[in-house]
Enzyme design. Structure first.
Site, short mmCIF file in Angstrom:
data_model
loop_
_atom_site.label_atom_id
_atom_site.label_comp_id
_atom_site.label_asym_id
_atom_site.label_seq_id
_atom_site.Cartn_x
_atom_site.Cartn_y
_atom_site.Cartn_z
N ASP A 91 0.72 -1.31 0.04
CA ASP A 91 -0.15 -0.12 0.07
C ASP A 91 1.09 1.34 -0.06
OD1 ASP A 91 -2.16 1.91 0.56
OD2 ASP A 91 -3.19 -0.18 0.87
N HIS B 113 -3.91 6.39 3.02
CA HIS B 113 -4.45 5.11 2.46
C HIS B 113 -3.91 3.98 3.21
CE1 HIS B 113 -5.39 2.04 -0.51
NE2 HIS B 113 -6.61 2.66 -0.89
N SER C 229 -11.09 -0.48 -1.32
CA SER C 229 -9.62 -0.45 -0.65
C SER C 229 -10.04 -0.77 0.88
CB SER C 229 -9.13 1.21 -0.71
OG SER C 229 -8.34 1.16 -1.97
#
Ligand SMILES: *[C@@H]1O[C@H](CO)[C@@H](O)[C@H](O)[C@H]1NC(C)=O
Ligand SMILES: *[C@@H]1O[C@H](CO)[C@@H](O)[C@H](O)[C@H]1NC(C)=O
Ligand SMILES: *[C@@H]1O[C@H](CO)[C@@H](O)[C@H](O)[C@H]1NC(C)=O
Ligand SMILES: *[C@@H]1O[C@H](CO)[C@@H](O)[C@H](O)[C@H]1NC(C)=O
Ligand SMILES: *[C@@H]1O[C@H](CO)[C@@H](O)[C@H](O)[C@H]1NC(C)=O
Ligand SMILES: *[C@@H]1O[C@H](CO)[C@@H](O)[C@H](O)[C@H]1NC(C)=O
Length: 818
Positions: free
Chosen positions: A157, A233, A595
């Protein structure tokens, strides 16, 4: 045909026309090249011998040196730059090539198995305003803090913020502070990532950016040359999978309760390979190679290629092929299914060895009310503070309190420019601003309204939709504000508010307001309510059918596999991130997307792995799928949000097998196992894929056809679902179930046949002992040809309460004609 040939041919034909291929001086592209030599993992298998630490390191070094001398001997100096050597799962390298000639030379060189051009990867967060039972099994696993203990989840990620409370190690039990013995990864310290960042919760951290550097997008000042998460994220997804138990969530100075990862006792290994601008497959492949070599148990991927790659099959792009080798090495791979719903054919996680996750809503809602002077109340959205006290505040439509000669950019920009407001008229009032609901996912414009209100000294803001339609859109706030605000999108409410306002506002002959008599107040909006509603497939969650290739032919693979909460999920955030300006500086954020759904399932996979360390990735996938819920507690089908807010019963192409149910997944009764050879057999059965293509992509030949000479169909892969893309006449589908129950159990098969299809399961009833495996045959016949997929299920009901449900998706294309 070689895998790389189609795009190469395309390039040479268009060399002087296409910007992409272009003349050589603007060429400069990244390619991934796979060599015929063995990578470390197949070297082990071929020699019937396990390479251990030092020997494997030596083999890696030899392989890397061979890559260098190979390139040196074939290519002119300065015409290329090697970015990575891949050695663990695949033997090859990534290369930044200055000219197309380089690629042509390599494609003819001996020892090269495959060349694939690099492709952009995208993160699967919607970046928009956008209950699965894990806590129920924590007691079984030694309590929350120990749930997932011993298991390492590799997060591929955008990195991690090691200082976030979700990752500090003070809440880990003492034996949990050292990494599991099987994990060999290391911690690369760097900017904002001091050596003590690997603290027991985080057990390894690295970063991969050579392709992003080669393209010039990586900037060390803003993206950090370290595992530090400059985006947010990666911290968010990591906290969902394995964040610490009971971590206070504070945002905008307000406490939103507590967060826990799905497997709070699992460890995190961080492989940073994506950035605010996305990422590149060649960096991701380097990350996956390293993660498997380090010994992670689960890989969580909340990104996917930006398009279906060309080539004979979507399953054979280099990343999919590498992930097959990862599962062969025993690593479960969980991936977001994509955010391109609700259109069909929008899956970007293709292969049957990957657990692809769709996103659902949860039953948590943030709702608030405004009360107006005549006593009416309207329910609306916004994650904001209330107006102080029980005072009613005067109400003013923005149009009535701005300077008349202000440049009229239309309603849209009015509340975004503090300079045009007449200060004495706005102070202490609630201002009504207009907002375009087509744009209601746009946090930036919302935050600029809030910002304006704060600057002009108004008491708060009511934002409504200028189009005043009657669709009841529920506004979903994503960031908390201390400015009292409320968003009213229901057309009838907005009209009622306007009537009330006009009724109580006195104007002169020119229409200027003489006295503002309307009042209102805004109530608290930051308290969650739990509605007990069933999860609903989020509108943006990508939909099946899965596709076989870039011609978008439907594949005989069910995608998504399963659904998990992805909508409006609280998780850790990087305070330095500029991705969402309105929450800059915060440590927690409310985000949406597939996600956010994938790491929920990665966490559940870690819980299963802890409970059943010997289970294969396919067994773990099977356990998660066959126990998922397709109906709510009262037996009604789960729903899917479609175009323009429509709500219809969800099909397996929306939610896979259903909503993940962690408690049941730990004890599925039966599993459908499938190993590497089964997956090879599957690949070799894909229409348009020949043995040579499989050999090039995964380095192994097609296994010999099974005894009995039955036609090889993709639908024969032993997966816990059946997808038939074109049923003409009859199809026999073979399955094998293995009992993972503790006792003998007798199962009976119940069928809900898809429309237009007759289904028979044999045996219809069977007894199975613990550890035993037995064959099942599912015969599907077209009874009424149609022009769409239809859906059904087979449920194997055990007499010891196990329910094993497998979804059916069948396109009844024709009966066998005379
Ligand atoms: C990197 O980002 C910084 C900060 O935004 C900027 O000042 C600098 O010019 C950028 N460097 C490059 C090479 O773009
Ligand atoms: C640790 O857990 C306790 C409850 O078990 C909680 O009160 C505390 O806030 C947690 N600390 C952190 C840093 O998460
Ligand atoms: C708008 O009108 C006011 C007087 O009503 C005047 O003072 C101001 O300069 C005008 N602004 C512009 C931008 O014309
Ligand atoms: C507007 O005023 C009229 C007359 O005073 C009254 O009948 C009506 O209910 C009012 N409507 C609203 C929305 O306040
Ligand atoms: C299962 O059944 C077999 C006979 O059918 C018996 O021999 C065996 O002991 C049973 N196993 C268990 C765990 O009950
Ligand atoms: C399917 O069709 C075959 C003949 O084509 C027949 O033998 C079989 O019984 C049928 N099965 C079902 C479930 O209808």
């Amino acid at each position: 045909m070689a895998f790389f040939k189609p795009s190469l041919v395309f390039c040479s034909v268009l060399t002087f026309l296409s910007l992409n291929c272009g003349p050589s001086h603007v060429f400069a592209k990244v390619y991934m090249v796979v060599m015929e030599d063995d990578p470390v993992i197949s070297y082990k298998v071929n020699r019937k011998h396990v390479m251990r630490g030092e020997e494997a390191q030596k083999y890696k070094q030899v392989a890397t040196t061979k890559h260098d001398s190979f390139l040196d001997s074939f290519l002119p100096m300065g015409s290329y730059k090697k970015l990575y050597s891949y050695t663990h799962l695949i033997n090859g390298f990534a290369l930044h090539a200055e000219s197309e000639k380089t690629v042509r030379i390599l494609s003819r060189a001996k020892g090269v198995r495959l060349i694939q051009e690099d492709i952009k990867m995208v993160k699967m967060t919607t970046h928009t305003p956008n209950y699965i039972g894990a806590s129920g099994v924590w007691p079984l696993l030694g309590g929350a803090e120990n749930s997932g203990d011993g298991v390492v989840i590799g997060m591929i990620d955008t990195g991690i913020d090691p200082k976030n409370p979700s990752f500090v190690s003070s809440n880990l039990s003492s034996q949990a502070k050292s990494p599991p013995a099987s994990f060999k990864g290391t911690c690369r310290a760097g900017n904002r990532f001091p050596p003590d960042s690997c603290n027991g919760k985080i057990v390894g951290a690295r970063w991969f950016a050579r392709a992003a550097q080669a393209t010039g997008e990586f900037n060390a000042t803003v993206h950090y040359a370290s595992p530090y998460d400059s985006d947010g994220h990666g911290s968010h997804t990591a906290s969902i999978a394995a964040g610490n138990f009971h971590t206070p969530v504070i945002s905008g100075g307000y406490s939103f309760g507590y967060a826990s990862g799905m497997a709070p006792g699992a460890r995190l290994a961080i492989y940073k390979a994506a950035y605010p601008f996305g990422g590149y497959m060649s960096d991701v492949i380097a990350a996956v190679d390293q993660a498997v070599e380090d010994g992670v148990d689960v890989i969580s991927l909340s990104m996917a290629p930006s398009a279906v790659s060309s080539g004979p099959a979507s399953f054979l792009n280099l990343l999919e092929a590498q992930l097959l080798l990862a599962t062969k090495a025993g690593v479960s791979v969980v991936q977001a299914v994509g955010n391109a719903g609700p259109d069909e054919n929008t899956i970007v996680s293709f292969s049957p060895w990957i657990l692809s996750v769709a996103a659902s809503t949860t039953d948590r809602k943030y709702r608030k009310s405004i009360i107006i002077g005549n006593g009416k109340a309207f329910s609306c959205g916004a994650l904001s503070a209330p107006t102080p006290g029980e005072t009613m505040y005067p109400l003013a439509w923005a149009d009535d309190v701005i300077v008349e000669n202000s440049t009229d950019d239309g309603w849209y920009n009015k509340c975004r420019d503090p300079r045009i407001f007449i200060k004495p008229l706005v102070q202490g009032k609630l201002i009504v601003c207009m907002f375009d609901s087509s744009d209601y996912y746009d946090d930036i414009s919302l935050s600029s309204i809030i910002d304006t209100i704060q600057k002009i000294g108004a008491a708060g803001v009511i934002i409504t939709d200028h189009s005043s339609h009657d669709v009841d859109i529920e506004f979903e706030p994503t960031f908390p504000t201390t400015v009292p605000s409320a968003i009213l999108l229901k057309g009838s409410d907005m009209r009622a508010l306007l009537r009330y306002y006009n009724n109580n506002t006195v104007r002169d002959d020119d229409g200027n307001v003489v006295s503002f008599g309307a009042t209102a107040r805004i109530l608290e909006g930051r308290h969650a309510t739990y509605t007990g509603e069933s999860p609903v497939v989020a509108d943006y969650s990508s939909r099946g059918p899965d596709v076989e290739n870039s011609q978008m032919q439907p594949a005989e693979v069910l995608k998504p596999n399963v659904m998990a909460p992805g909508h409006l999920i609280w998780g850790a955030w990087s305070p330095t991130s500029t991705a969402l300006p309105e929450i800059h500086g915060e440590s927690y954020a409310l985000l949406s997307g597939t996600s956010m759904a994938a790491p929920h399932v990665a966490g559940v996979a870690a819980l299963i792995k802890q409970r059943h360390p010997a289970w294969s990735p396919a067994m773990i996938m099977s356990a998660i799928m066959t126990t998922a819920d397709a109906t709510d507690r009262s037996g009604r089908p789960l729903m899917a949000r479609g175009e323009e807010g429509s709500l219809d019963p969800a099909t397996p192409f929306d939610m896979g097998a259903g909503a993940v149910n962690a408690a049941r997944a730990l004890d599925p009764g039966l599993v459908f196992d499938a190993g590497y050879l089964d997956h090879l057999q599957f690949l070799c059965a894909v229409p348009g894929v020949d043995d040579a293509a499989v050999l090039r992509a995964v380095g192994a030949p097609c296994p010999p056809p099974r005894a009995g000479g039955a036609a090889r169909w993709c639908s024969d892969l032993n997966s816990p679902s059946v997808t038939v893309a074109s049923l003409v006449g009859s199809r026999r589908v073979e399955r094998r179930v293995t009992s993972v129950g503790a006792q003998n159990e007798t199962y009976a098969a119940y069928v809900r046949a898809p429309e237009g299809v007759a289904v028979r399961v044999s045996p219809a009833q069977f007894a199975i002992a613990p550890g035993a495996t037995r064959a099942l045959r599912i015969v599907l016949n077209t009874t009424a040809p149609g022009n769409a997929f239809s859906f059904g299920e087979v449920v194997l009901r055990g007499d010891r309460k196990h329910h094993v449900r497998i979804p059916l998706a069948v396109y009844p294309a024709g009966t066998l004609g005379p």
